[in-house]
Design an enzyme around this catalytic site. Structure first.
Site, PDB file in Angstrom:
ATOM      1  NE  ARG A 149      43.402 -13.726 -13.290  1.00 55.70           N
ATOM      2  CZ  ARG A 149      43.485 -13.353 -14.578  1.00 55.70           C
ATOM      3  NH1 ARG A 149      44.032 -12.199 -14.907  1.00 55.70           N
ATOM      4  NH2 ARG A 149      42.989 -14.104 -15.525  1.00 55.70           N
ATOM      5  CB  SER A 222      41.157 -19.717 -12.021  1.00 56.83           C
ATOM      6  OG  SER A 222      40.593 -19.761 -13.295  1.00 56.83           O
ATOM      7  CD  GLU A 318      42.672 -16.042 -10.168  1.00 52.33           C
ATOM      8  OE1 GLU A 318      43.253 -16.695 -11.054  1.00 52.33           O
ATOM      9  OE2 GLU A 318      41.518 -15.591 -10.289  1.00 52.33           O
TER      10      GLU A 318
HETATM   11  C1  LIG Z   1      32.892 -19.059 -11.673  1.00 50.48           C
HETATM   12  C2  LIG Z   1      33.938 -17.979 -11.494  1.00 50.48           C
HETATM   13  C3  LIG Z   1      34.647 -17.519 -12.584  1.00 50.48           C
HETATM   14  C4  LIG Z   1      35.625 -16.527 -12.439  1.00 50.48           C
HETATM   15  N1  LIG Z   1      36.307 -16.108 -13.544  1.00 50.48           N
HETATM   16  C5  LIG Z   1      37.278 -15.157 -13.430  1.00 50.48           C
HETATM   17  C6  LIG Z   1      38.012 -14.713 -14.563  1.00 50.48           C
HETATM   18  O1  LIG Z   1      37.777 -15.150 -15.691  1.00 50.48           O
HETATM   19  N2  LIG Z   1      38.984 -13.782 -14.384  1.00 50.48           N
HETATM   20  C7  LIG Z   1      39.246 -13.248 -13.144  1.00 50.48           C
HETATM   21  O2  LIG Z   1      40.144 -12.401 -13.053  1.00 50.48           O
HETATM   22  N3  LIG Z   1      38.566 -13.647 -12.048  1.00 50.48           N
HETATM   23  C8  LIG Z   1      37.587 -14.586 -12.138  1.00 50.48           C
HETATM   24  N4  LIG Z   1      36.899 -15.016 -11.034  1.00 50.48           N
HETATM   25  C9  LIG Z   1      37.260 -14.460  -9.719  1.00 50.48           C
HETATM   26  C10 LIG Z   1      36.353 -13.287  -9.261  1.00 50.48           C
HETATM   27  O3  LIG Z   1      35.130 -13.300  -9.912  1.00 50.48           O
HETATM   28  C11 LIG Z   1      37.018 -11.936  -9.460  1.00 50.48           C
HETATM   29  O4  LIG Z   1      38.238 -11.893  -8.788  1.00 50.48           O
HETATM   30  C12 LIG Z   1      36.141 -10.771  -8.958  1.00 50.48           C
HETATM   31  O5  LIG Z   1      36.705  -9.532  -9.285  1.00 50.48           O
HETATM   32  C13 LIG Z   1      35.901 -10.822  -7.454  1.00 50.48           C
HETATM   33  O6  LIG Z   1      34.920  -9.864  -7.172  1.00 50.48           O
HETATM   34  P1  LIG Z   1      34.095  -9.909  -5.833  1.00 50.48           P
HETATM   35  O7  LIG Z   1      33.282  -8.666  -5.785  1.00 50.48           O
HETATM   36  O8  LIG Z   1      33.352 -11.186  -5.723  1.00 50.48           O
HETATM   37  O9  LIG Z   1      35.286  -9.823  -4.790  1.00 50.48           O
HETATM   38  P2  LIG Z   1      35.452 -10.532  -3.362  1.00 50.48           P
HETATM   39  O10 LIG Z   1      35.714 -11.977  -3.569  1.00 50.48           O
HETATM   40  O11 LIG Z   1      34.334 -10.160  -2.462  1.00 50.48           O
HETATM   41  O12 LIG Z   1      36.784  -9.826  -2.848  1.00 50.48           O
HETATM   42  C14 LIG Z   1      38.014 -10.016  -3.511  1.00 50.48           C
HETATM   43  C15 LIG Z   1      39.079  -9.147  -2.840  1.00 50.48           C
HETATM   44  O13 LIG Z   1      38.785  -7.797  -3.066  1.00 50.48           O
HETATM   45  C16 LIG Z   1      38.698  -7.070  -1.835  1.00 50.48           C
HETATM   46  N5  LIG Z   1      37.662  -6.060  -2.042  1.00 50.48           N
HETATM   47  C17 LIG Z   1      36.404  -6.264  -2.520  1.00 50.48           C
HETATM   48  N6  LIG Z   1      35.763  -5.094  -2.664  1.00 50.48           N
HETATM   49  C18 LIG Z   1      36.620  -4.128  -2.257  1.00 50.48           C
HETATM   50  C19 LIG Z   1      36.529  -2.689  -2.163  1.00 50.48           C
HETATM   51  N7  LIG Z   1      35.448  -2.032  -2.529  1.00 50.48           N
HETATM   52  N8  LIG Z   1      37.601  -2.023  -1.682  1.00 50.48           N
HETATM   53  C20 LIG Z   1      38.722  -2.692  -1.310  1.00 50.48           C
HETATM   54  N9  LIG Z   1      38.867  -4.031  -1.380  1.00 50.48           N
HETATM   55  C21 LIG Z   1      37.824  -4.740  -1.848  1.00 50.48           C
HETATM   56  C22 LIG Z   1      38.361  -8.104  -0.800  1.00 50.48           C
HETATM   57  O14 LIG Z   1      38.788  -7.706   0.483  1.00 50.48           O
HETATM   58  C23 LIG Z   1      39.139  -9.279  -1.314  1.00 50.48           C
HETATM   59  O15 LIG Z   1      40.486  -9.150  -0.909  1.00 50.48           O
HETATM   60  C24 LIG Z   1      35.898 -15.986 -11.153  1.00 50.48           C
HETATM   61  C25 LIG Z   1      35.154 -16.436 -10.052  1.00 50.48           C
HETATM   62  C26 LIG Z   1      34.186 -17.419 -10.208  1.00 50.48           C
HETATM   63  C27 LIG Z   1      33.403 -17.883  -9.019  1.00 50.48           C
END
Ligand SMILES: Cc1cc2nc3c(=O)[nH]c(=O)nc-3n(C[C@H](O)[C@H](O)[C@H](O)COP(=O)(O)OP(=O)(O)OC[C@H]3O[C@@H](n4cnc5c(N)ncnc54)[C@H](O)[C@@H]3O)c2cc1C
Length: 325
Positions: A149, A222, A318
């Site tokens: 992570r 998580s 996380e």
């Molecule tokens: C119901 C649920 C289930 C999930 N299950 C999992 C799982 O099984 N495994 C897992 O690993 N995660 C899981 N997650 C967490 C999440 O989905 C992941 O971490 C996902 O990759 C986040 O993507 P996002 O686009 O929503 O990022 P955001 O939440 O918008 O951003 C996350 C981070 O990335 C940075 N960021 C985003 N885009 C960029 C970019 N283009 N350039 C630079 N920095 C950037 C942001 O500044 C922030 O620090 C889950 C979340 C939920 C709500």
């Protein structure tokens, strides 16, 4: 624009809908925040700064050598769109990651992982720009410091760079990771052949049974990372808690299941107002409606405190916590 469902505002929002507009971001002053799908973020308060969201899309096949394909995928593509495409064209490698919310541009940030697979296993390189200098970068997978992570983008380069494209190497030859017990059992139980469609369906079913639907209940999945501790500390703990789940880790260390520790402290299903701990999975903190970021923060800190008190273990979020200045 985020999945916890708390009401927050930012001072300024930049939506970048085409890569040609990227230079508009280079002189954005701090505080600034790059947002993808907002599924790994908790806003404790309004964000007094600029939010940048890269919204450009596009999936391009760069190479196909018969045994694998190389896909160049834009930051704004939904992760689900990529896993759906892989299923449609029978590209193997990301089926265990089906159902994870968010965008492709965020997938390397915390090296998304589920059911025995991490995205680092299929990333060939990551492209983007340093925000302050506007200089482009390309990181090969080996240079991304991928870890559990974590990556260089979540540590050293946190909020310092914009990821614009991620390159994925996916197999054209069937290749599955079935190390997760529940996945193997479900395939055997249903007497299903190991195909891309069946594995994807089971992964989605397993996820839906444990995780809230973000369209109905606010969450960021998580909330805490699984803690990694010394084997010696495990032995001491086992004398008191013989059922502790643990997995081998590097260098005399073991990884514990944060969900079990939280559950043993009695938090599973807890609710205070609209902030709560999901009844099906103790690792997930939820917003049932109108909880504020502050209330979610109070809850997660209480959970951390009780785990520390009972097990002498610090559990770390996380989720990225935004406490703007
Ligand atoms: C119901 C649920 C289930 C999930 N299950 C999992 C799982 O099984 N495994 C897992 O690993 N995660 C899981 N997650 C967490 C999440 O989905 C992941 O971490 C996902 O990759 C986040 O993507 P996002 O686009 O929503 O990022 P955001 O939440 O918008 O951003 C996350 C981070 O990335 C940075 N960021 C985003 N885009 C960029 C970019 N283009 N350039 C630079 N920095 C950037 C942001 O500044 C922030 O620090 C889950 C979340 C939920 C709500």
């Amino acid at each position: 624009m985020h999945t916890f469902g708390v009401e927050v505002k930012c001072s300024q929002l930049f939506l970048i809908e085409d890569i040609s507009e990227i230079e508009n971001c280079f002189n954005v002053k701090e505080p600034r925040l790059i947002l993808g799908g907002g599924s790994n973020i908790l806003f404790v308060r309004d964000f007094e700064g600029t939010v940048i969201r890269l919204d450009f899309k596009g999936i391009e096949k760069i190479e196909d050598n018969g045994t694998s394909v190389l896909l160049k995928v834009a930051a704004g593509v939904d992760w689900e769109e990529l896993t759906n495409l892989a299923l449609r064209y029978e590209y193997y490698g990301i089926e265990n990651l089906a159902g994870i919310p968010g965008r492709v541009g965020s997938s390397p940030i915390q090296n998304i992982g589920a059911y025995g697979v991490e995205v680092k296993d299929v990333i060939e390189k990551v492209e983007g720009f340093y925000i302050d200098s506007g200089k482009p970068f390309t990181f090969a997978c080996a240079d991304c410091a991928f870890d559990y992570r974590s990556s260089i983008f979540k540590t050293e380069l946190h909020e310092k760079c914009l990821i614009t494209y991620v390159y994925f190497r996916l197999s054209r030859i069937p290749k599955f990771t079935l190390s997760y017990q529940g996945l193997k059992e479900e395939l055997a139980h249903r007497e299903l052949p190991t195909t891309l469609k069946n594995v994807t369906d089971i992964i989605l079913k397993l996820r839906n049974s444990k995780l809230p639907n973000i369209r109905e209940i606010g969450s960021a999945g998580s909330f805490f990372k699984n803690p990694i501790i010394e084997k010696k500390q495990l032995e001491v703990l086992q004398a008191k808690f013989p059922t502790l789940i643990h997995y081998p880790w590097h260098e005399n260390k073991v990884k514990l299941a944060a969900a079990q520790l939280i559950d043993l402290c009695g938090w599973k299903g807890y609710r205070s107002g609209d902030a709560g701990v999901y009844p099906q999975q103790a690792l997930v903190i939820v917003n049932y409606g109108n909880a504020s970021g502050k209330e979610i923060q109070e809850l997660y800190q209480e959970i951390q405190y009780s785990v520390k008190e009972r097990f002498e273990i610090e559990i770390e979020p996380e989720v990225i916590i935004i406490k703007s200045k």
